[in-house]
Write a protein that holds these residues in place. Structure first.
Motif, PDB file in Angstrom:
ATOM      1  N   GLU A   1      -9.648  -8.342   6.137  1.00 18.02           N
ATOM      2  CA  GLU A   1      -9.178  -9.304   5.147  1.00 18.02           C
ATOM      3  C   GLU A   1      -9.874 -10.636   5.446  1.00 18.02           C
ATOM      4  O   GLU A   1      -9.765 -11.167   6.551  1.00 18.02           O
ATOM      5  N   TYR A   2     -10.597 -11.149   4.469  1.00 22.97           N
ATOM      6  CA  TYR A   2     -11.345 -12.379   4.692  1.00 22.97           C
ATOM      7  C   TYR A   2     -11.533 -13.099   3.374  1.00 22.97           C
ATOM      8  O   TYR A   2     -11.913 -12.489   2.365  1.00 22.97           O
ATOM      9  N   SER A   3     -11.247 -14.388   3.368  1.00 26.17           N
ATOM     10  CA  SER A   3     -11.398 -15.226   2.175  1.00 26.17           C
ATOM     11  C   SER A   3     -11.303 -16.672   2.616  1.00 26.17           C
ATOM     12  O   SER A   3     -11.071 -16.965   3.796  1.00 26.17           O
ATOM     13  N   LEU A   4     -11.453 -17.576   1.673  1.00 26.76           N
ATOM     14  CA  LEU A   4     -11.287 -18.992   1.989  1.00 26.76           C
ATOM     15  C   LEU A   4      -9.887 -19.295   2.508  1.00 26.76           C
ATOM     16  O   LEU A   4      -9.692 -20.221   3.297  1.00 26.76           O
ATOM     17  N   ILE A   5      -8.914 -18.507   2.086  1.00 28.30           N
ATOM     18  CA  ILE A   5      -7.546 -18.712   2.554  1.00 28.30           C
ATOM     19  C   ILE A   5      -7.298 -18.000   3.881  1.00 28.30           C
ATOM     20  O   ILE A   5      -6.572 -18.499   4.733  1.00 28.30           O
ATOM     21  N   GLN A   6      -7.918 -16.840   4.076  1.00 26.50           N
ATOM     22  CA  GLN A   6      -7.729 -16.069   5.305  1.00 26.50           C
ATOM     23  C   GLN A   6      -9.020 -16.110   6.132  1.00 26.50           C
ATOM     24  O   GLN A   6      -9.901 -15.277   5.980  1.00 26.50           O
ATOM     25  N   ARG A   7      -9.117 -17.123   6.998  1.00 26.47           N
ATOM     26  CA  ARG A   7     -10.337 -17.292   7.784  1.00 26.47           C
ATOM     27  C   ARG A   7     -10.147 -16.973   9.263  1.00 26.47           C
ATOM     28  O   ARG A   7     -11.064 -17.179  10.067  1.00 26.47           O
ATOM     29  N   THR A   8      -9.013 -16.433   9.657  1.00 26.57           N
ATOM     30  CA  THR A   8      -8.785 -16.148  11.075  1.00 26.57           C
ATOM     31  C   THR A   8      -9.757 -15.129  11.671  1.00 26.57           C
ATOM     32  O   THR A   8      -9.959 -15.134  12.897  1.00 26.57           O
ATOM     33  N   PRO A   9     -10.399 -14.236  10.872  1.00 24.58           N
ATOM     34  CA  PRO A   9     -11.413 -13.364  11.488  1.00 24.58           C
ATOM     35  C   PRO A   9     -12.563 -14.120  12.144  1.00 24.58           C
ATOM     36  O   PRO A   9     -13.311 -13.538  12.940  1.00 24.58           O
ATOM     37  N   GLU A  10     -12.721 -15.406  11.828  1.00 21.87           N
ATOM     38  CA  GLU A  10     -13.787 -16.192  12.435  1.00 21.87           C
ATOM     39  C   GLU A  10     -13.557 -16.426  13.923  1.00 21.87           C
ATOM     40  O   GLU A  10     -14.473 -16.831  14.640  1.00 21.87           O
ATOM     41  N   ARG A  11     -12.343 -16.168  14.392  1.00 20.48           N
ATOM     42  CA  ARG A  11     -12.056 -16.374  15.812  1.00 20.48           C
ATOM     43  C   ARG A  11     -12.703 -15.297  16.682  1.00 20.48           C
ATOM     44  O   ARG A  11     -13.350 -15.614  17.678  1.00 20.48           O
ATOM     45  N   GLU A  12     -12.521 -14.037  16.334  1.00 24.89           N
ATOM     46  CA  GLU A  12     -13.021 -12.951  17.170  1.00 24.89           C
ATOM     47  C   GLU A  12     -13.807 -11.897  16.401  1.00 24.89           C
ATOM     48  O   GLU A  12     -14.854 -11.437  16.856  1.00 24.89           O
ATOM     49  N   LEU A  13     -13.305 -11.480  15.237  1.00 23.95           N
ATOM     50  CA  LEU A  13     -13.904 -10.346  14.534  1.00 23.95           C
ATOM     51  C   LEU A  13     -15.325 -10.624  14.050  1.00 23.95           C
ATOM     52  O   LEU A  13     -16.222  -9.784  14.207  1.00 23.95           O
ATOM     53  N   LEU A  14     -15.561 -11.786  13.467  1.00 26.63           N
ATOM     54  CA  LEU A  14     -16.898 -12.071  12.953  1.00 26.63           C
ATOM     55  C   LEU A  14     -17.916 -12.310  14.068  1.00 26.63           C
ATOM     56  O   LEU A  14     -19.039 -11.781  13.999  1.00 26.63           O
ATOM     57  N   PRO A  15     -17.589 -13.065  15.138  1.00 24.01           N
ATOM     58  CA  PRO A  15     -18.551 -13.160  16.241  1.00 24.01           C
ATOM     59  C   PRO A  15     -18.848 -11.796  16.867  1.00 24.01           C
ATOM     60  O   PRO A  15     -19.991 -11.514  17.237  1.00 24.01           O
ATOM     61  N   MET A  16     -17.825 -10.940  16.978  1.00 22.98           N
ATOM     62  CA  MET A  16     -18.037  -9.597  17.513  1.00 22.98           C
ATOM     63  C   MET A  16     -18.978  -8.789  16.620  1.00 22.98           C
ATOM     64  O   MET A  16     -19.900  -8.120  17.105  1.00 22.98           O
ATOM     65  N   SER A  17     -18.771  -8.879  15.297  1.00 29.99           N
ATOM     66  CA  SER A  17     -19.612  -8.105  14.377  1.00 29.99           C
ATOM     67  C   SER A  17     -21.062  -8.571  14.429  1.00 29.99           C
ATOM     68  O   SER A  17     -21.988  -7.755  14.325  1.00 29.99           O
TER      69      SER A  17
END
Length: 351
Positions: free
Chosen positions: A182-198
């Motif tokens: 789940e990722y959007s302008l409202i839901q940006r918490t993946p930027e903490r761990e999931l996106l750097p990991m990917s």
């Protein structure tokens, strides 16, 4: 429509993915077969080749519809479906990540989809019960059998994905090439761990709910905020997204940018995701929705507009990310030479 490689694979997928959770009205909302076909055709005419479904969507109707729609052009479609979730019959092995459920779910999906193989099989939700070794070996067996070509993982912690891919690499098994979050302008918490990991593992990212349940489409900030469409979207996202001053402020900023460039709010929100290197999963119940969303690939946001959206939606990364950015920490870690080596890929991940 442009195309990109999915993660570190050679699989070419369209920059937008068509989500088909709305194909079928078994759940009391969604699209009829005729409307679903029209939505599918519009996506294909725009050049889209990446289609996403799941074994449980509309109780299997979504897969059945797709099986009919793709029959005459199967080889041109990158077909993704998911396993994990059960159909509600209380069978203990009818849900979960274990090998038994994976195999029986894939066999059932192949029948509904009327195909011999699945291009991309997603693990839908991590169950915190099944050993990573069992999951990755079972995936690898399906790939070796030719029933699945590529694998991905959805809705799992970053440490789980890293563990699974590291294990698979060491054992010579198939690795995840896709991550669905789940990722959007409202839901940006993946930027903490999931996106750097990917980025570190070179895993392609697809984003579900890219419009945050309709919040970023203008439905809740414009004159039609109380429309039936808005009410339905709100019910679908109940428990995921709450009304808040922050969400309203973000949605209003999206509306503002949209007005500046003469585009819809949905197109602006989707364009922001494209700028993040993410593949938005666009879903629709009506043909007007998909026609609007598809035009996001033509939207060009200026650096200033991206900055506007970034600022209003920014989140606190928290520890240890904020700690890494402290001048004292950087001076210690880089021995005072951070400015000279900040283009190194590791420092880019921290920024």
């Amino acid at each position: 429509m442009q195309y990109k490689l999915l993660g570190k694979s050679g699989l070419r997928v369209s920059e937008l993915c068509l989500g088909t959770m709305t194909f079928g009205d078994d759940w009391g909302w969604g699209s009829s077969q005729e409307e679903s076909k029209t939505i599918y055709d519009s996506f294909r005419e725009a050049g889209g080749n990446f289609i996403d479904t799941a074994n449980v969507y509309t109780n299997g109707t979504s897969e059945k519809f797709l099986g009919e729609f793709i029959a005459s052009e199967r080889d041109a479609i990158v077909l993704a479906t998911k396993y994990t979730n059960g159909l509600g019959d209380n069978n203990p092995n009818g849900g979960g990540n274990q090998r038994k459920n994976m195999v029986q779910s894939v066999e059932a999906s192949l029948k509904r989809l009327n195909t011999d193989y699945i291009d991309l099989l997603w693990l839908h939700i991590w169950d915190f019960m099944t050993p990573a070794e069992e999951v990755m070996r079972a995936f690898d067996d399906l790939v070796r059998a030719g029933k699945v070509l590529y694998i991905g993982i959805s809705d799992a912690p970053a440490w789980v994905v890293a563990q699974c891919n590291t294990l698979a690499e060491l054992r010579g098994w198939t690795q995840f090439v896709g991550l669905q979050i789940e990722y959007s302008l409202i839901q940006r918490t993946p930027e903490r761990e999931l996106l750097p990991m990917s980025r570190t593992f070179d895993i392609g990212v697809t984003a579900w709910s890219p419009l945050a349940g309709g919040w970023l489409s203008g439905k809740y900030t414009k004159a039609n905020a109380t429309s039936e469409e808005g009410r339905l979207d709100s019910e679908m996202m109940k428990g995921f997204l709450e009304r808040s001053d922050r969400n309203i402020a973000i949605a209003q900023e999206v509306d503002k940018v949209a007005q500046q460039i003469g585009k819809s709010s949905s197109q602006v929100a989707l364009s922001w995701l494209l700028n993040q290197g993410v593949i938005p999963i666009i879903g629709a119940r009506k043909i007007s929705h998909i026609e609007d969303n598809l035009q996001c690939v033509e939207v060009k946001l200026s650096p200033e507009q991206i900055q506007q959206l970034d600022q209003v939606s920014q989140i606190e990364l928290g520890f240890p990310h904020d700690f890494f950015k402290a001048d004292m920490v950087r001076n210690f870690a880089y021995n005072g030479a951070f400015e000279k080596i900040k283009n190194h890929r590791y420092s880019q991940l921290m920024d």
